[in-house]
Design an enzyme around this catalytic site. Structure first.
Site, mmCIF file in Angstrom:
data_model
loop_
_atom_site.group_PDB
_atom_site.id
_atom_site.type_symbol
_atom_site.label_atom_id
_atom_site.label_comp_id
_atom_site.label_asym_id
_atom_site.label_seq_id
_atom_site.Cartn_x
_atom_site.Cartn_y
_atom_site.Cartn_z
ATOM 1 N N ASP A 274 21.818 19.090 54.006
ATOM 2 C CA ASP A 274 20.484 19.534 54.395
ATOM 3 C C ASP A 274 20.489 21.052 54.446
ATOM 4 O O ASP A 274 21.165 21.650 55.280
ATOM 5 C CB ASP A 274 20.074 18.950 55.747
ATOM 6 C CG ASP A 274 18.574 19.049 55.994
ATOM 7 O OD1 ASP A 274 17.934 19.958 55.434
ATOM 8 O OD2 ASP A 274 18.039 18.219 56.762
ATOM 9 N N ARG A 276 17.700 22.969 54.830
ATOM 10 C CA ARG A 276 16.471 23.493 55.419
ATOM 11 C C ARG A 276 16.754 24.344 56.655
ATOM 12 O O ARG A 276 17.763 24.175 57.322
ATOM 13 C CB ARG A 276 15.540 22.335 55.788
ATOM 14 C CG ARG A 276 14.985 21.597 54.586
ATOM 15 C CD ARG A 276 14.205 20.365 54.985
ATOM 16 N NE ARG A 276 15.048 19.330 55.554
ATOM 17 C CZ ARG A 276 14.611 18.133 55.922
ATOM 18 N NH1 ARG A 276 13.324 17.838 55.787
ATOM 19 N NH2 ARG A 276 15.453 17.238 56.425
#
Length: 372
Positions: A274, A276
Site C-alpha cells: 500500500d 498511499r
C-alpha cells in the site's frame, strides 16, 4: 535526467520508457556501463531480500532494452548467474523515490558520467535535451511527503439518487495530483462527528464497473450511507491502485492473471502492498473545517493514519461492496494480508451485509472495541 552531486553527475533513465536507441544513446553520453536500480520489493520478489531501500545490478554483458525491462517487472524465479546485486548508491535510491512519486515503474538505469563526457553532457543541458537536478533538492522533495494542497474551485453537482452535492477540488502544489471533496447534504444538518468516506480513485471499478474489485459498489454505497446520516463528505483521492497509478495497476492485473494475488503482483513490479499517504485526506478535511469524523471504512490503516495526522476519528462504520466470484480472491487477500475488516462479508458466502448491519451487534465486523 541528470542527478548532480559535488563529486559526480549520474545519468538516470527510467526503465518504463527504455528502448534500444535510448539505451545506446545513454551509454554513449555517459561513457560508462549502466547499472539497473531495483527496489527492495522487486528484489524480494526475485528471492533476494535486502534491508536497504534498493539494489543496483551490474552486468558482465549489458542486456538489451527488452531484457532489462523483464528484469525490472516480469515474473522471474531469480537473477541469472552473470548479474551481481550490489547496494544502491544514494543517487540511485533518490532516483527510485522520484519514479515512485511520479507513479512510474520503480526501476531505472544509473550511469555515472565519465570525466571525458562532461562537455557532451553540458551541450545537452544547454539545448534543453537533458534536465539537471541537484541530489539534495530531489531528496528533500521526496522526503517531504505529499505536496501541500491548494483549494482551487468548487461547484454544485447534482447526482442520481443523492441530489445536490458540492464538489471541491484540491490540487497538489507540484501539480501531480488533484483530489475532490464531495460534500453531501446541507452542512447545517451534519452530525457533530461528520460521516466521512476516503475513496481512492479506481477508473476500472468506479467508471466501468470492473468486477475485479468492489470499488464501484463501495463508492455508490458510501455516498448513500453518508446521505442517510444527514450528509457528510466523501473524499475522492487520486491514489489509483493503492497509490501506484493506473499504468502500474494494469501491469499488476497481468500478473494476477498469472496466479499472483494483488500484493505479490505489486511486489513483482517493485511496489509495497500500500503506497498511499492519507495525510492528504487530513489536509482536505482541515481546509474544510472538519476535525471530528465518523469514518466509513474497512481499513484499519485509514483510521490510524488520520488519527496520527490529527483528525479525531470518534467511530467507524463498515462499508461493504458487492462480493462476487470475480473479486472474492481479491477481497480475501485484503482481509488476510492487509488486515481489512472484511471477514464477516466473506463468511456470508456471497450475501452482502448492509453498511451498518455489521456494527449493530457489539462490533461484529472485527473493528476495534468501542467503535462502530
Amino acid at each position: 535526467m541528470l542527478l548532480r552531486t559535488a563529486e559526480v553527475d549520474t545519468l538516470i533513465h527510467p526503465l518504463e520508457c527504455l528502448r534500444e536507441e535510448a539505451l545506446a544513446a545513454a551509454r554513449a553520453l555517459a561513457g560508462s556501463p549502466p547499472m539497473l536500480v531495483l527496489s527492495r520489493h522487486r528484489m524480494a520478489s526475485l528471492g533476494l531480500p535486502i534491508t536497504e531501500e534498493a539494489a543496483a545490478l551490474s552486468f558482465d554483458a549489458v542486456p538489451d532494452a527488452r531484457a532489462l525491462r523483464e528484469l525490472a517487472s516480469s515474473r522471474l524465479e531469480g537473477l541469472p548467474d552473470d548479474i551481481a546485486a550490489l547496494p544502491a548508491s544514494p543517487v540511485a535510491q533518490v532516483a527510485l523515490r522520484l519514479l515512485r512519486r511520479a507513479q512510474m515503474l520503480p526501476a531505472a538505469l544509473a550511469l555515472p558520467v565519465a570525466p571525458g563526457q562532461t562537455n557532451a553532457v553540458a551541450e545537452q543541458l544547454a539545448n534543453g535535451s537533458l534536465l539537471a537536478v541537484d541530489l539534495e533538492a530531489a531528496a528533500a522533495l521526496c522526503a517531504s511527503g505529499p505536496a501541500p494542497l491548494l483549494r482551487v474551485s468548487d461547484a454544485r453537482v447534482p447526482l442520481p439518487a443523492i441530489g445536490d452535492t458540492r464538489f471541491v477540488l484540491f490540487r497538489e502544489t507540484d501539480a501531480l495530483h488533484e483530489h475532490v471533496a464531495i460534500l453531501i447534504g446541507e452542512r447545517a444538518n451534519w452530525q457533530e462527528a461528520v460521516p466521512v468516506r476516503l475513496h481512492s480513485a479506481c477508473l476500472t471499478g468506479d467508471i466501468f464497473g470492473s468486477m475485479r474489485c468492489d470499488c464501484g459498489a463501495q463508492l455508490r454505497r458510501g455516498m448513500a450511507a453518508i446521505q442517510a446520516q444527514s450528509g457528510g463528505i466523501l473524499l475522492y483521492l487520486a491514489q489509483e491502485g493503492r497509490g501506484i497509478g493506473l499504468g502500474n495497476k494494469l501491469r499488476a492485473y497481468q500478473l494476477q492473471d498469472q496466479g499472483l494475488d494483488t500484493i505479490d503482483a505489486d511486489q513483482v513490479i517493485g511496489y509495497g502492498k500500500d503506497e498511499r499517504d492519507f495525510r492528504t485526506a487530513h489536509d482536505m478535511l482541515d481546509q474544510l473545517g472538519v476535525s471530528s469524523i465518523e469514518l466509513l471504512t474497512n481499513n484499519p490503516a485509514k483510521v490510524e493514519a488520520l488519527r496520527r495526522a490529527g483528525t479525531r476519528v470518534v467511530g467507524r462504520q463498515a462499508i461493504y461492496g458487492q462480493l462476487t466470484a470475480h473479486n472474492r480472491h481479491y477481497l480475501s487477500t485484503k482481509a488476510d494480508r492487509h488486515g481489512h475488516w472484511l471477514h464477516d462479508l466473506l463468511n456470508e458466502q456471497g450475501e452482502v451485509i448492509p453498511a451498518r448491519a455489521a456494527d449493530e451487534d457489539g462490533n461484529s465486523d472485527g473493528g476495534p472495541s468501542g467503535e462502530r
